[in-house]
Design an enzyme around this catalytic site. Structure first.
Site, PDB file in Angstrom:
ATOM      1  N   GLU A 255       0.979  -1.000  -0.148  1.00  0.00           N
ATOM      2  CA  GLU A 255       0.070  -0.241   0.022  1.00  0.00           C
ATOM      3  C   GLU A 255       0.969   1.207  -0.012  1.00  0.00           C
ATOM      4  O   GLU A 255       1.473   1.576   0.936  1.00  0.00           O
ATOM      5  CB  GLU A 255      -1.050  -0.025   1.241  1.00  0.00           C
ATOM      6  CG  GLU A 255      -1.939  -1.350   1.509  1.00  0.00           C
ATOM      7  CD  GLU A 255      -2.759  -1.087   0.588  1.00  0.00           C
ATOM      8  OE1 GLU A 255      -3.436   0.114   0.159  1.00  0.00           O
ATOM      9  OE2 GLU A 255      -3.611  -2.020   0.337  1.00  0.00           O
ATOM     10  N   CYS A 289      -2.425   9.382   2.096  1.00  0.00           N
ATOM     11  CA  CYS A 289      -2.208   8.952   0.750  1.00  0.00           C
ATOM     12  C   CYS A 289      -3.469   8.980  -0.059  1.00  0.00           C
ATOM     13  O   CYS A 289      -3.389   8.921  -1.292  1.00  0.00           O
ATOM     14  CB  CYS A 289      -1.847   7.320   0.887  1.00  0.00           C
ATOM     15  SG  CYS A 289      -3.372   6.415   1.772  1.00  0.00           S
TER      16      CYS A 289
HETATM   17  P1  NAD Z   1       8.470   4.960   4.547  1.00  0.00           P
HETATM   18  O1  NAD Z   1       8.388   4.333   3.180  1.00  0.00           O
HETATM   19  O2  NAD Z   1       9.648   5.858   4.603  1.00  0.00           O
HETATM   20  O3  NAD Z   1       8.524   4.093   5.788  1.00  0.00           O
HETATM   21  C1  NAD Z   1       7.239   3.148   5.753  1.00  0.00           C
HETATM   22  C2  NAD Z   1       8.128   1.943   6.694  1.00  0.00           C
HETATM   23  O4  NAD Z   1       9.116   1.629   6.124  1.00  0.00           O
HETATM   24  C3  NAD Z   1       8.581   2.441   8.147  1.00  0.00           C
HETATM   25  O5  NAD Z   1       8.072   1.375   9.068  1.00  0.00           O
HETATM   26  C4  NAD Z   1       9.997   2.850   7.919  1.00  0.00           C
HETATM   27  O6  NAD Z   1      10.619   2.446   9.224  1.00  0.00           O
HETATM   28  C5  NAD Z   1      10.319   1.705   6.937  1.00  0.00           C
HETATM   29  N1  NAD Z   1      11.567   2.055   6.009  1.00  0.00           N
HETATM   30  C6  NAD Z   1      11.905   3.251   5.682  1.00  0.00           C
HETATM   31  N2  NAD Z   1      12.963   3.290   5.064  1.00  0.00           N
HETATM   32  C7  NAD Z   1      13.106   1.899   4.642  1.00  0.00           C
HETATM   33  C8  NAD Z   1      14.051   1.363   3.847  1.00  0.00           C
HETATM   34  N3  NAD Z   1      15.142   1.827   3.307  1.00  0.00           N
HETATM   35  N4  NAD Z   1      14.051  -0.122   3.987  1.00  0.00           N
HETATM   36  C9  NAD Z   1      12.880  -0.890   4.726  1.00  0.00           C
HETATM   37  N5  NAD Z   1      12.097  -0.376   5.292  1.00  0.00           N
HETATM   38  C10 NAD Z   1      12.114   1.101   5.235  1.00  0.00           C
HETATM   39  O7  NAD Z   1       7.228   6.049   4.540  1.00  0.00           O
HETATM   40  P2  NAD Z   1       6.325   7.080   5.413  1.00  0.00           P
HETATM   41  O8  NAD Z   1       7.298   8.324   5.419  1.00  0.00           O
HETATM   42  O9  NAD Z   1       6.388   6.395   6.819  1.00  0.00           O
HETATM   43  O10 NAD Z   1       4.884   6.914   5.051  1.00  0.00           O
HETATM   44  C11 NAD Z   1       4.652   7.812   4.013  1.00  0.00           C
HETATM   45  C12 NAD Z   1       4.079   7.137   2.898  1.00  0.00           C
HETATM   46  O11 NAD Z   1       3.303   6.208   3.144  1.00  0.00           O
HETATM   47  C13 NAD Z   1       3.754   7.956   1.848  1.00  0.00           C
HETATM   48  O12 NAD Z   1       4.100   7.722   0.534  1.00  0.00           O
HETATM   49  C14 NAD Z   1       2.007   7.796   1.956  1.00  0.00           C
HETATM   50  O13 NAD Z   1       1.314   7.878   0.613  1.00  0.00           O
HETATM   51  C15 NAD Z   1       2.203   6.143   2.131  1.00  0.00           C
HETATM   52  N6  NAD Z   1       1.053   5.663   2.691  1.00  0.00           N
HETATM   53  C16 NAD Z   1       0.022   4.873   2.021  1.00  0.00           C
HETATM   54  C17 NAD Z   1      -1.229   4.371   2.326  1.00  0.00           C
HETATM   55  C18 NAD Z   1      -1.721   3.493   1.753  1.00  0.00           C
HETATM   56  O14 NAD Z   1      -2.976   2.967   2.421  1.00  0.00           O
HETATM   57  N7  NAD Z   1      -1.565   3.337   0.375  1.00  0.00           N
HETATM   58  C19 NAD Z   1      -1.527   4.700   3.927  1.00  0.00           C
HETATM   59  C20 NAD Z   1      -0.590   5.367   4.599  1.00  0.00           C
HETATM   60  C21 NAD Z   1       0.714   5.897   4.044  1.00  0.00           C
END
Ligand code: NAD
Length: 489
Positions: A255, A289
């Site tokens: 997602e 999102c």
């Molecule tokens: P992010 O991708 O930075 O982090 C998400 C998760 O991944 C966290 O647990 C983080 O610790 C982990 N992570 C970060 N870098 C990583 C890496 N290099 N390798 C593995 N894991 C890693 O995202 P964020 O800033 O926490 O959230 C924002 C994003 O999430 C936006 O793009 C938003 O649109 C999306 N989002 C989507 C939905 C949906 O339902 N589609 C819902 C909420 C948020």
């Protein structure tokens, strides 16, 4: 109402094999984006602790998956009641670690309660389907069978809803979980796990870890014991995780980001468009999102919409969620502010005009002024037209022919939420067929509620969450074809 911040405990340890333990790889600060203060800490797991969590989840799977679905559902429903009882604590926790307003934090806790409850009720309704057999005395049955121990990784922006959405579905299905929650919002994840434990969750069924995200995810996706990965987060990280999971063929639900277009036709009521979409645009400081982020407006209503959206954006009162009268909160960290400043400057360089905002707000914490960028041509090539802004900023562009607006909307590589304002049936049908959207709100919002499946396409990811499909994502449909020998022939 007001928020009782004293009710919140802002630190988080790991929960491994039924015990709360300190991380062996140190700790990070938990920072309140609303003022930049350190409010707690988050424990970081060593590789050994992650492995212990994986083993605990894997060992707990046989008993948990064999338990009565009604028992599993009962635990989820009790956790929903506990979260409802502890709303004030949960609201304060979310508010302090995400920078949300009180209204946004309360809205999220309500949704998280609803999500746990719905999955709890649904657990007992995950049914097999029987098909006629091909010979006498035979039948075929498609049986949803839980996958095993699964990895769940969540974003920080809706820490309660994302935790309850994924854990609710996985537990209802009969899976056990290693939950790697976001280090930016650890205390909310800790609270959700605590409540599940208080509701009767057996040891090892959910294990909570934090750590170096890259290392933890690499470890989880290379483990033979992990059977699926459900991830919510950014597109870049989702793509990296899909690649990591591929060699083991670990089933993945992603997602990811969104960049929702809003198509406003010439018969729309501009007041209704603003009243409907502004809350979704500026709620959680635009870090959602499904936030409307690109308005494509028929030329006959363009000037009026720019004026109204600008006035609405300028009317928000920025500040910490505990301050009275605040209607717009902080963004996650300084990196978000810098990213938004870059997008605004790039938009101006590509012909846009900032009608309000466009800058960091100078006060403690991380604030970006609610911003409207008007006048970008449909094909202006500005980064903000194709890159998820994830903040309180929206563009407004004018169109003459609907198909030009659809082409411009589809030019961004996402397919998640989208909005259309018109009362014309022919336009609705056309847009439903042509617009890249997975979740289309027509004259209304496009909520992601617990009872309906939702999933993205393209840079928004794949797989479904929510609804029966969200629970089935954690199962394998086993087809059993059987013949009763005494009846055959
Ligand atoms: P992010 O991708 O930075 O982090 C998400 C998760 O991944 C966290 O647990 C983080 O610790 C982990 N992570 C970060 N870098 C990583 C890496 N290099 N390798 C593995 N894991 C890693 O995202 P964020 O800033 O926490 O959230 C924002 C994003 O999430 C936006 O793009 C938003 O649109 C999306 N989002 C989507 C939905 C949906 O339902 N589609 C819902 C909420 C948020």
């Amino acid at each position: 109402m007001s928020v009782d911040v004293a009710a919140a405990r802002m630190s988080a340890d790991l929960y491994v094999g039924g015990a709360w333990v300190a991380g062996e790889a140190g700790a990070l600060e938990n920072v309140d984006p609303g003022n930049g203060w350190v409010v707690g800490s988050v424990s970081l797991a060593s590789a050994e602790q992650v492995e212990r969590a994986v083993v605990a989840a894997s060992d707990a799977f046989p008993a948990w998956s064999a338990s009565a679905a009604s028992e599993r559902g009962g635990i989820l429903r009790r956790a929903a009641d506990l979260l409802a009882d502890r709303t004030e604590e949960a609201v304060a926790t979310i508010l302090l670690e995400t920078g949300k307003t009180e209204a946004d934090a309360r809205g999220e806790i309500g949704r998280a309660v609803e999500t746990l409850r719905w999955n709890g009720e649904q657990a007992g309704r995950v049914q097999a389907t029987t098909f006629p057999g091909v010979v006498a005395g035979s039948r075929r049955t498609s049986v949803p069978t839980p996958l095993g121990a699964v990895a769940v990784i969540t974003a920080w922006n809706f820490p309660a809803v994302l935790a309850t959405r994924k854990l609710g579905a996985a537990l209802a299905a009969g899976c056990t979980v290693v939950f790697k929650a976001a280090e930016f919002a650890p205390a909310t994840a800790r609270l959700v796990v605590e409540l599940l434990v208080e509701a009767g969750l057996p040891d090892g069924v959910v294990n909570l870890v934090f750590g170096d995200p890259q290392q933890v995810s690499a470890q989880l996706t290379s483990s033979q014991r992990i059977k699926a990965l459900s991830f919510t987060g950014s597109t870049a990280v989702g793509k990296a995780l899909a690649a990591q999971a591929a060699p083991q063929l670990i089933r993945t639900v992603l997602e990811l980001g969104g960049h929702a277009p809003v198509l406003v036709m010439d018969d729309a009521d501009v007041d209704q468009v603003i009243a409907t979409t502004a809350g979704a645009k500026f709620g959680s400081a635009g870090q959602s999102c499904v936030a409307p982020s690109r308005y494509f407006v028929h030329e006959s209503l363009y000037d009026e919409l720019v004026a109204r959206l600008t006035a609405r954006a300028a009317s928000y009162v920025l500040g910490h969620g505990t301050e009275p009268g605040v209607t717009l909160g902080a963004v996650a960290h300084q990196g978000r502010v810098d990213g938004l400043v870059r997008l605004a400057e790039d938009a101006v360089a590509h012909g846009g005009t900032i009608t309000t905002g466009g800058r960091q707000v100078e006060r403690d914490g991380f604030y970006f002024a609610p911003t409207v960028v008007a006048g970008l041509a449909l094909d202006a090539g500005a980064a903000i037209l194709s890159e998820e802004p994830f903040g309180p900023i929206a563009t407004v562009s004018s169109f003459g022919a609907l198909d030009d607006a659809i082409v411009a909307a589809n030019a961004a590589p996402y397919s998640f939420a989208a909005y259309l304002f018109t009362d014309r049936l022919s336009v609705r049908d056309h847009v439903v067929r042509r617009l890249n959207a997975s979740n289309l709100g027509i004259n209304q919002l496009a909520p992601s509620l617990p009872d309906a499946p939702l999933g993205g396409l393209g840079n928004s990811g794949y797989g479904y969450e929510g609804g029966v499909e969200g629970i089935l994502a954690f199962t394998q449909l086993r087809l059993v074809s059987e013949t009763a020998l005494g009846l055959a022939g």
